[in-house]
Design an enzyme around this catalytic site. Structure first.
Site, PDB file in Angstrom:
ATOM      1  N   ASP A 163       1.090  -1.127   0.169  1.00 44.22           N
ATOM      2  CA  ASP A 163      -0.201   0.201   0.151  1.00 44.22           C
ATOM      3  C   ASP A 163       1.082   1.525  -0.161  1.00 44.22           C
ATOM      4  OD1 ASP A 163      -1.947  -2.038   0.327  1.00 44.22           O
ATOM      5  OD2 ASP A 163      -2.545  -0.614   1.945  1.00 44.22           O
ATOM      6  N   TYR A 178       1.781   2.006  -3.326  1.00 45.20           N
ATOM      7  CA  TYR A 178       0.925   2.402  -4.054  1.00 45.20           C
ATOM      8  C   TYR A 178       1.019   4.660  -3.492  1.00 45.20           C
ATOM      9  CZ  TYR A 178      -4.079   3.058  -6.000  1.00 45.20           C
ATOM     10  OH  TYR A 178      -4.877   3.960  -6.900  1.00 45.20           O
ATOM     11  N   ASP A 179       0.259   4.199  -1.993  1.00 46.80           N
ATOM     12  CA  ASP A 179       0.362   5.805  -1.838  1.00 46.80           C
ATOM     13  C   ASP A 179       1.408   6.969  -2.449  1.00 46.80           C
ATOM     14  OD1 ASP A 179      -1.855   4.508  -0.217  1.00 46.80           O
ATOM     15  OD2 ASP A 179      -0.745   4.847   1.672  1.00 46.80           O
ATOM     16  N   SER A 212     -36.387  -5.803 -13.729  1.00 40.77           N
ATOM     17  CA  SER A 212     -36.155  -6.714 -12.479  1.00 40.77           C
ATOM     18  C   SER A 212     -36.247  -8.203 -12.481  1.00 40.77           C
ATOM     19  CB  SER A 212     -37.307  -6.164 -11.732  1.00 40.77           C
ATOM     20  OG  SER A 212     -38.681  -6.135 -12.329  1.00 40.77           O
ATOM     21  N   LEU A 213     -36.215  -8.554 -11.591  1.00 41.97           N
ATOM     22  CA  LEU A 213     -36.518  -9.814 -11.562  1.00 41.97           C
ATOM     23  C   LEU A 213     -37.568 -11.064 -10.780  1.00 41.97           C
ATOM     24  CD1 LEU A 213     -32.703 -10.779 -10.755  1.00 41.97           C
ATOM     25  CD2 LEU A 213     -33.109 -10.846 -13.415  1.00 41.97           C
ATOM     26  N   GLU A 251     -25.194 -17.114 -10.136  1.00 40.45           N
ATOM     27  CA  GLU A 251     -24.204 -15.890  -9.690  1.00 40.45           C
ATOM     28  C   GLU A 251     -25.325 -15.516  -7.764  1.00 40.45           C
ATOM     29  OE1 GLU A 251     -24.230 -13.806 -13.472  1.00 40.45           O
ATOM     30  OE2 GLU A 251     -24.907 -12.475 -12.431  1.00 40.45           O
ATOM     31  N   LYS A 279     -27.011 -13.603  -5.956  1.00 43.28           N
ATOM     32  CA  LYS A 279     -27.810 -12.037  -5.814  1.00 43.28           C
ATOM     33  C   LYS A 279     -27.429 -10.983  -4.586  1.00 43.28           C
ATOM     34  CE  LYS A 279     -32.190 -10.564  -6.691  1.00 43.28           C
ATOM     35  NZ  LYS A 279     -32.420  -9.601  -5.378  1.00 43.28           N
ATOM     36  N   ASP A 287     -27.028  -8.416  -2.364  1.00 43.30           N
ATOM     37  CA  ASP A 287     -28.429  -7.378  -1.456  1.00 43.30           C
ATOM     38  C   ASP A 287     -28.049  -6.337  -1.469  1.00 43.30           C
ATOM     39  OD1 ASP A 287     -30.928  -7.441  -0.417  1.00 43.30           O
ATOM     40  OD2 ASP A 287     -30.192  -8.455   1.416  1.00 43.30           O
ATOM     41  N   ARG A 334     -31.108   2.498 -10.805  1.00 42.67           N
ATOM     42  CA  ARG A 334     -31.872   2.253 -11.123  1.00 42.67           C
ATOM     43  C   ARG A 334     -33.396   3.214 -10.816  1.00 42.67           C
ATOM     44  NH1 ARG A 334     -36.504  -1.383  -9.973  1.00 42.67           N
ATOM     45  NH2 ARG A 334     -36.988  -2.658 -11.575  1.00 42.67           N
ATOM     46  N   GLU A 345     -24.235  -4.161  -8.876  1.00 48.38           N
ATOM     47  CA  GLU A 345     -24.640  -3.695  -7.264  1.00 48.38           C
ATOM     48  C   GLU A 345     -23.366  -3.247  -6.720  1.00 48.38           C
ATOM     49  OE1 GLU A 345     -28.025  -5.372  -7.326  1.00 48.38           O
ATOM     50  OE2 GLU A 345     -28.751  -4.793  -4.977  1.00 48.38           O
ATOM     51  N   TYR A 398     -22.681  -6.626 -12.644  1.00 50.21           N
ATOM     52  CA  TYR A 398     -23.526  -8.377 -13.248  1.00 50.21           C
ATOM     53  C   TYR A 398     -24.110  -7.817 -14.908  1.00 50.21           C
ATOM     54  CZ  TYR A 398     -27.839  -5.901 -11.286  1.00 50.21           C
ATOM     55  OH  TYR A 398     -28.266  -5.423 -10.886  1.00 50.21           O
ATOM     56  N   LYS A 437     -29.186 -16.989 -14.872  1.00 47.14           N
ATOM     57  CA  LYS A 437     -29.818 -16.408 -16.740  1.00 47.14           C
ATOM     58  C   LYS A 437     -29.685 -17.112 -17.579  1.00 47.14           C
ATOM     59  CE  LYS A 437     -28.065 -12.593 -14.860  1.00 47.14           C
ATOM     60  NZ  LYS A 437     -26.883 -11.227 -14.726  1.00 47.14           N
ATOM     61  N   LYS A 480     -34.419 -17.147  -4.046  1.00 45.83           N
ATOM     62  CA  LYS A 480     -34.556 -16.659  -3.251  1.00 45.83           C
ATOM     63  C   LYS A 480     -34.325 -17.165  -1.957  1.00 45.83           C
ATOM     64  CE  LYS A 480     -35.056 -12.133  -3.355  1.00 45.83           C
ATOM     65  NZ  LYS A 480     -36.086 -11.700  -3.467  1.00 45.83           N
ATOM     66  N   CYS A 530     -29.253  -3.990  40.072  1.00 43.46           N
ATOM     67  CA  CYS A 530     -28.567  -4.323  38.845  1.00 43.46           C
ATOM     68  C   CYS A 530     -30.157  -5.393  39.210  1.00 43.46           C
ATOM     69  CB  CYS A 530     -27.747  -5.152  40.115  1.00 43.46           C
ATOM     70  SG  CYS A 530     -27.609  -6.442  38.976  1.00 43.46           S
ATOM     71  N   CYS A 572     -28.522  -8.888  41.409  1.00 44.28           N
ATOM     72  CA  CYS A 572     -27.768  -8.689  42.557  1.00 44.28           C
ATOM     73  C   CYS A 572     -28.908  -7.636  43.718  1.00 44.28           C
ATOM     74  CB  CYS A 572     -26.708  -8.531  42.647  1.00 44.28           C
ATOM     75  SG  CYS A 572     -26.296  -7.047  41.861  1.00 44.28           S
ATOM     76  N   CYS A 602     -23.401  -2.603  36.636  1.00 42.32           N
ATOM     77  CA  CYS A 602     -23.701  -3.129  38.040  1.00 42.32           C
ATOM     78  C   CYS A 602     -22.990  -2.975  39.041  1.00 42.32           C
ATOM     79  CB  CYS A 602     -24.563  -4.244  37.982  1.00 42.32           C
ATOM     80  SG  CYS A 602     -24.673  -5.426  39.857  1.00 42.32           S
ATOM     81  N   CYS A 651     -22.420  -9.455  43.396  1.00 39.85           N
ATOM     82  CA  CYS A 651     -23.295 -10.130  41.759  1.00 39.85           C
ATOM     83  C   CYS A 651     -23.367 -11.123  41.277  1.00 39.85           C
ATOM     84  CB  CYS A 651     -22.696  -8.717  40.648  1.00 39.85           C
ATOM     85  SG  CYS A 651     -24.885  -9.599  39.388  1.00 39.85           S
TER      86      CYS A 651
HETATM   87  N1  5U1 Z   1     -25.783 -10.854  -9.280  1.00 36.34           N
HETATM   88  C1  5U1 Z   1     -27.625 -10.194 -10.526  1.00 36.34           C
HETATM   89  N2  5U1 Z   1     -28.178 -10.059 -10.075  1.00 36.34           N
HETATM   90  N3  5U1 Z   1     -29.265  -9.176 -10.483  1.00 36.34           N
HETATM   91  C2  5U1 Z   1     -29.836  -8.660 -10.514  1.00 36.34           C
HETATM   92  N4  5U1 Z   1     -27.660  -9.987 -11.584  1.00 36.34           N
HETATM   93  C3  5U1 Z   1     -28.496  -9.422 -11.684  1.00 36.34           C
HETATM   94  N5  5U1 Z   1     -29.047  -9.000 -13.016  1.00 36.34           N
HETATM   95  C4  5U1 Z   1     -30.637  -8.448 -12.549  1.00 36.34           C
HETATM   96  C5  5U1 Z   1     -30.516  -7.617 -11.726  1.00 36.34           C
HETATM   97  C6  5U1 Z   1     -31.813  -6.861 -11.885  1.00 36.34           C
HETATM   98  O1  5U1 Z   1     -31.243  -8.138 -13.751  1.00 36.34           O
HETATM   99  C7  5U1 Z   1     -30.358  -8.900 -15.206  1.00 36.34           C
HETATM  100  C8  5U1 Z   1     -31.800  -9.822 -15.836  1.00 36.34           C
HETATM  101  C9  5U1 Z   1     -30.178  -7.573 -16.338  1.00 36.34           C
END
Ligand code: 5U1
Length: 672
Positions: A32, A35-36, A81-82, A114, A116, A118, A137, A174, A226, A291, A315, A409, A412, A427, A433
């Protein structure tokens, strides 16, 4: 002599290359510090020639000024969306629909599988290789312009690598906050009384929507891309898997857990494998995505309303659930700390049934304003202890009152006090105690302390409740007759416990010190004290200033040690233990060098090292001036790792802690 422009180009190129190795491939080539150094050189050169600064320069990630507000961005192609599958049957139905539409009677479909994540979906638009716009999005058609914040995420390239990319390339993915970063952020926020995030998803989305990019830059965000979106004038490979490989070559970070699988059974194997490892991943996921791998087949399949027909999210069981608080109680720990705990209607979350959830401390309880009868969101992710994430106040029953810190407490009856500036109330009963006594005894016998096998938590509780055990010294007076008279204790087990107690008499000074349970004296500090002083007598007699000469013992810890050793009751326990035969070899005091390669550094060791045990490695680090800690945190300077390094390595990586493999460690130790 090269021109300024040539020097600028060379420095930028080097920085981009090393940033790619570090952030995208997780495989840095230089330390590092180097790099710095390169970054500083570039900053100096740009300061001398501000007219040559370009927006894609590695120095230009964090803008100076907060923006006034978010403008909207219309996506060139909708962000879809999926659809979700919650069961194997729903997944099989999806596969059937795909096959039917493609008129495939036999043979398996190749899917790209792959995790998904959060987090928060993002679109990154590159024009002629340079990041032009980053957008959330939003509703799928229009999102918000978060370019100023996306630029601060080191794993998002400001410029695409190479030169074979399309003129216009939109990359989607994501943005997420790794779990360790999320926990560390919340722990720090709890300390300073700031608002905590409910979960890593909210943390990522909230951080992206900051007006001030400096704030976003201070949050540990990362990205996995993705897919591509809008593309103009350029070629892409023919399968989704190859597109991801190409994106990685172009400098984007893709999830390493991805796999090309065959048919539903391949999908299910992937789902189970990731599901088994879900808790050990360094980030939160809520399922996996399959997919259809061939882009030609994806085109044939097309879309229904807002979701593609060629992909589905499978899910996992939820990590957050709703339940009702039956009571809020205060647990008393070994040091007297009162921890509020919510007793809950049992709820299945994160793969287990949860009936208790921590509320951390009284401030956190008040901030979240959890009341008896409240409906709350309970969260359990990975191996983190379940916690009350938030309250659904609209469901609060009439008359529910705020929970107050008790002034006595609950175990005790001693006074409860809260020192200035401390988040924790305690306490004051000390060993009077029963709760503190029980916890202190559990700690005393634990594996890293006196290591008395068979004398577990349940047995300690039984012995304390029956007034057979009050102090650690009394453990060494327990006899076969007393133990075998206990409920559910056979003569053989009792004999084993007595043998284990006997064996533990022969110990080491560091174990003994750790076992005493002095506040702030963990394993590493106990070891440093033992090394520095060599004998218990020397420690007992050391004034605070002398204690502060021990690596990483500051005024607070020194004060705690003195306070403990000035207490006649504690000295009595120590005397009692020694009289009953607890002993260790004394040794020569060793003062850690002030100029060793690890001086002033906190080091964690994990995994199996080829040439030495972990304990040997720890001893070496201390001899070379370092302090050894048991867990990785923001305060860790290095993680030394060997084979089968688990979550500590991923935590270190997500916190940006410098890691040393066995070879690098050996070089430092040998001074070469
Ligand atoms: N890993 C992954 N998450 N995700 C979310 N792939 C992926 N693909 C998505 C979404 C909404 O949409 C594709 C169908 C493009």
């Amino acid at each position: 002599m090269s021109s300024v422009q040539e020097r600028l180009d060379a420095l930028r190129e080097q920085l981009r290359h090393h940033s790619y190795l570090y952030h995208v491939l997780d495989d840095p080539e230089i330390p590092d510090i180097e790099y710095d150094r390169l970054m500083r050189d570039l900053q100096h050169l740009e300061a001398e020639h501000p007219e040559l600064i370009t927006p894609d320069s590695p120095t230009q990630r964090v803008g100076e000024k907060p923006i006034e507000g978010f403008s909207t961005v219309t996506h060139r192609l909708p962000m879809l969306s999926l659809d979700n599958a919650f069961t194997e049957e729903e997944l099989r139905d999806f596969d059937q629909r795909v096959r039917k539409r493609l008129e495939l009677d036999d043979g398996d479909i190749a899917y790209a599988a792959e995790p998904k994540l959060d987090g928060a979906a993002i679109s990154l638009m590159y024009v002629n290789g340079v990041l032009e716009v980053a957008a959330t999005r939003g509703d799928g058609t229009t999102g918000e312009d978060v370019t100023h914040n996306a630029r601060t995420i080191e794993s998002i390239p400001l410029r695409i690598r190479g030169n074979d990319y399309p003129d216009v390339l939109e990359v989607r993915g994501e943005v997420f906050m790794p779990r360790a970063g999320f926990e560390a952020y919340n722990a720090a926020a709890r300390e300073t009384g700031e608002k905590t995030f409910v979960n890593p998803r909210n943390a990522a989305a909230g951080s992206l929507r900051q007006l001030d990019p400096k704030l976003t830059a201070s949050r540990p965000l990362d990205i996995y891309v993705y897919s591509t979106g809008f593309v103009e004038n350029g070629e892409l490979p023919n399968t989704h898997s190859d597109v991801l490989m190409q994106l990685q070559e172009w400098g984007f970070k893709v999830c390493p857990e991805r796999k090309r699988v065959s048919g539903v059974d391949g999908c299910l194997d992937f789902y189970r494998d990731i599901g088994d490892r879900r808790g050990a991943l360094s980030y939160d996921i809520d399922g996996v995505v399959y997919k259809v791998d061939s882009l030609a087949l994806q085109r044939d399949l097309g879309f229904v309303s807002r979701a593609p027909r060629w992909a589905i999210a499978h899910k996992f069981p939820a990590q957050e659930e709703l339940t009702v608080v039956k009571a809020v109680e205060f647990q008393v720990g070994r040091t007297g700390a009162l921890t509020p705990v919510a007793r809950l209607e049992p709820v299945f979350v994160g793969g287990v049934t949860v009936s208790n959830a921590t509320l951390h401390n009284i401030d956190e309880l008040h901030r979240k304003d959890v009341r008896v009868g409240d409906t709350v969101v309970v969260r359990r992710a990975g191996d983190v202890i379940p916690e009350v994430a938030s309250v659904i106040t609209s469901k609060r029953p009439d008359g529910a009152k705020p929970v107050e810190l008790p002034d006595r407490c609950p175990v005790c009856g001693s006074a409860v006090v809260r020192e200035d500036g401390e988040a924790v109330a305690r306490c004051t009963g000390g060993l009077f105690c029963e709760a503190q006594r029980t916890e202190a005894l559990k700690h005393f016998v634990s594996r890293k302390a006196m290591d008395i096998e068979g004398l577990g938590a349940k047995l300690i509780e039984q012995l304390v409740a029956q007034e057979m055990l009050h102090t650690p010294a009394e453990i060494y007076s327990l006899d076969l007759e007393a133990l075998s008279g206990l409920e559910r204790m056979g003569e053989k087990s009792a004999a084993n416990v007595i043998a284990a107690i006997d064996k533990s008499r022969e110990t080491t000074l560091e174990r003994f010190l750790f076992a005493l349970g002095i506040r702030e004296v963990g394993e590493a500090t106990a070891r440093s004290l033992a090394n520095h002083f060599g004998t218990l007598e020397a420690i007992v007699e050391a004034p605070e200033e002398e204690l502060q000469n021990v690596p990483d013992v500051g005024p607070i810890v020194a004060g705690r040690i003195r306070h403990f050793l000035d207490e006649p009751q504690n000295l009595e326990v120590i005397r009692g233990l020694r009289e009953r035969g607890v002993a260790w070899p004394d040794r020569e005091p060793q003062q850690a060098p002030a100029d060793g390669p690890f001086s002033g550094k906190t080091v964690v060791v994990t995994g199996t090292l080829p040439d030495m045990t972990r304990n040997e490695a720890k001893a070496l680090i201390m001899q070379l001036g370092g302090k050894v800690a048991g867990s990785v945190s923001g305060k860790t300077d290095y993680l030394v790792y060997g084979d089968k390094a688990g979550s500590k390595l991923s935590k270190a990586e997500s916190l940006g802690v410098e890691t040393l493999d066995a070879e690098q460690f050996a070089k430092i130790v040998s001074g070469s």
